[in-house]
Design an enzyme around this catalytic site. Structure first.
Site, PDB file in Angstrom:
ATOM      1  N   ASP A  98       1.962  12.862  -2.524  1.00  0.00           N
ATOM      2  CA  ASP A  98       0.857  12.010  -2.063  1.00  0.00           C
ATOM      3  C   ASP A  98       0.678  12.093  -0.546  1.00  0.00           C
ATOM      4  O   ASP A  98       1.638  12.325   0.189  1.00  0.00           O
ATOM      5  CB  ASP A  98       1.143  10.561  -2.493  1.00  0.00           C
ATOM      6  CG  ASP A  98      -0.105   9.691  -2.436  1.00  0.00           C
ATOM      7  OD1 ASP A  98      -1.216  10.238  -2.364  1.00  0.00           O
ATOM      8  OD2 ASP A  98       0.049   8.453  -2.455  1.00  0.00           O
ATOM      9  N   ASN A 110      -7.370  10.580 -11.311  1.00  0.00           N
ATOM     10  CA  ASN A 110      -7.974  11.401 -10.249  1.00  0.00           C
ATOM     11  C   ASN A 110      -9.333  11.991 -10.650  1.00  0.00           C
ATOM     12  O   ASN A 110     -10.103  12.417  -9.785  1.00  0.00           O
ATOM     13  CB  ASN A 110      -7.023  12.525  -9.802  1.00  0.00           C
ATOM     14  CG  ASN A 110      -5.826  12.035  -9.006  1.00  0.00           C
ATOM     15  OD1 ASN A 110      -4.744  12.613  -9.069  1.00  0.00           O
ATOM     16  ND2 ASN A 110      -5.996  10.966  -8.235  1.00  0.00           N
TER      17      ASN A 110
HETATM   18  C1  IPE Z   1      -0.960   9.907  -7.598  1.00  0.00           C
HETATM   19  O1  IPE Z   1      -1.535   9.836  -6.335  1.00  0.00           O
HETATM   20  C2  IPE Z   1      -1.392  11.146  -8.299  1.00  0.00           C
HETATM   21  C3  IPE Z   1      -0.945  12.393  -7.710  1.00  0.00           C
HETATM   22  C4  IPE Z   1      -0.125  12.533  -6.709  1.00  0.00           C
HETATM   23  C5  IPE Z   1      -1.442  13.580  -8.354  1.00  0.00           C
HETATM   24  P1  IPE Z   1      -2.874   8.976  -6.064  1.00  0.00           P
HETATM   25  O2  IPE Z   1      -3.135   9.067  -4.615  1.00  0.00           O
HETATM   26  O3  IPE Z   1      -3.936   9.388  -6.983  1.00  0.00           O
HETATM   27  O4  IPE Z   1      -2.371   7.514  -6.470  1.00  0.00           O
HETATM   28  P2  IPE Z   1      -2.900   6.086  -6.057  1.00  0.00           P
HETATM   29  O5  IPE Z   1      -4.357   6.058  -6.332  1.00  0.00           O
HETATM   30  O6  IPE Z   1      -2.617   5.915  -4.600  1.00  0.00           O
HETATM   31  O7  IPE Z   1      -2.100   5.146  -6.884  1.00  0.00           O
HETATM   32  C1  IPE Z   2      -2.310  13.628  -3.148  1.00  0.00           C
HETATM   33  O1  IPE Z   2      -2.932  13.302  -1.954  1.00  0.00           O
HETATM   34  C2  IPE Z   2      -3.050  14.688  -3.921  1.00  0.00           C
HETATM   35  C3  IPE Z   2      -3.692  14.207  -5.152  1.00  0.00           C
HETATM   36  C4  IPE Z   2      -3.664  12.982  -5.599  1.00  0.00           C
HETATM   37  C5  IPE Z   2      -4.446  15.178  -5.924  1.00  0.00           C
HETATM   38  P1  IPE Z   2      -4.157  12.308  -1.883  1.00  0.00           P
HETATM   39  O2  IPE Z   2      -5.397  13.079  -2.063  1.00  0.00           O
HETATM   40  O3  IPE Z   2      -3.954  11.174  -2.827  1.00  0.00           O
HETATM   41  O4  IPE Z   2      -4.041  11.786  -0.389  1.00  0.00           O
HETATM   42  P2  IPE Z   2      -4.229  10.305   0.148  1.00  0.00           P
HETATM   43  O5  IPE Z   2      -3.333   9.431  -0.687  1.00  0.00           O
HETATM   44  O6  IPE Z   2      -5.663   9.964  -0.026  1.00  0.00           O
HETATM   45  O7  IPE Z   2      -3.783  10.376   1.569  1.00  0.00           O
HETATM   46 MG    MG Z   3      -3.058   9.387  -2.696  1.00  0.00          MG
END
Ligand code: IPE
Ligand code: IPE
Ligand code: MG
Length: 246
Positions: free
Chosen positions: A21, A69
């Protein structure tokens, strides 16, 4: 001190799972688009996969795309899917050279055709590899996984293939996407968030949780070693007393 050597002195987790993340925030900090964060995140994936293989970790599961997502802006979803295809194409060589088997969990039939095709090409061509299993969680949601499991088992009960009295944890395990994997020993989440976000709810029942504020694109082999060292310091009691363990 060499962190890698310290890690190798003690028992390794058999199964590491990572919620990767912080790509978006990493890019934003640099005044860039979120896609730039995702692109740089693939470097951390490569580092982590190599580090785990070198250490001798048998199973690594990476949360790459959740069922939730899909609700992101269409353009971001497209970017992530494209990145997935290009990474699979690019990294198949690394997987072969390192004797790594690729696997995937999630509702894979909801992935775009191109992604699905590339994914299964790599899965098939690495199927005989034995050093480590790398599992990508793609369009993965733990509640959906459990829901499917309940449905499948119910159908088998209805058709007299399983009797309701005989349903136990191993039968549930066999019906989860993770059927061939052992329970998670160490769950890592980057970016400072301290939540599970619908990842492997059943499988992390007794996992050690490790949260780091490092954003995923900044995550290196050294950060992985630090997480494992922290894991190795913990006493996993599984409900027993400390005295019983020693
Ligand atoms: C969790 O991260 C999913 C992945 C890392 C693929 P998100 O960024 O989607 O999770 P939330 O929305 O902060 O819980
Ligand atoms: C994790 O990074 C990747 C996926 C969830 C696909 P994010 O895209 O969630 O990055 P933040 O949490 O918005 O910084
Ligand atoms: Mg995220």
């Amino acid at each position: 001190m060499d962190l890698k050597n310290s890690v190798l002195k003690k028992v390794l987790p058999k199964h590491i799972a990572i919620i990767m993340d912080g790509n978006g925030r990493w890019a934003k900090q640099k005044g860039m688009l979120r896609a730039f964060g995702h692109e740089n995140g693939t470097k951390s994936v490569k580092q982590t996969v190599e580090a785990c293989a070198e250490l001798g970790v048998e199973n690594l599961t990476l949360y790459a795309f959740s069922t939730e997502n899909w609700n992101r802006p269409k353009l971001e979803v497209q970017t992530l899917m494209k990145l997935l295809v290009s990474s699979l194409k690019k990294e198949i060589k690394t997987l072969q050279e390192n004797n790594i088997k690729l696997s995937a969990i999630g509702s894979l039939n909801t992935l775009p055709k191109k992604v699905y095709k590339e994914l299964f090409e790599v899965i098939e061509s690495t199927a005989q590899n034995t050093r480590m299993t790398l599992t990508l969680a793609l369009s993965y949601g733990s509640r959906e996984e459990i829901l499917n499991t309940v449905k499948e088992i119910s159908i088998k009960v209805k058709n007299n293939i399983i009797s309701a009295e005989n349903i136990d944890e191993s039968i549930i395990n066999e019906h989860l996407y993770t059927q061939n994997l052992p329970d998670v020993d160490l769950l890592i989440r980057t970016s400072g968030e301290q939540r599970i976000s619908n990842f492997l709810l059943w499988q992390i029942a007794y996992a050690e949780l490790y949260f780091t504020s490092v954003l995923w694109p900044d995550f290196t082999k050294q950060h992985l070693y630090e997480a494992i060292i922290e894991y190795q310091k913990r006493e996993r009691r599984f409900g027993k007393t400390s005295e019983q363990l020693s």
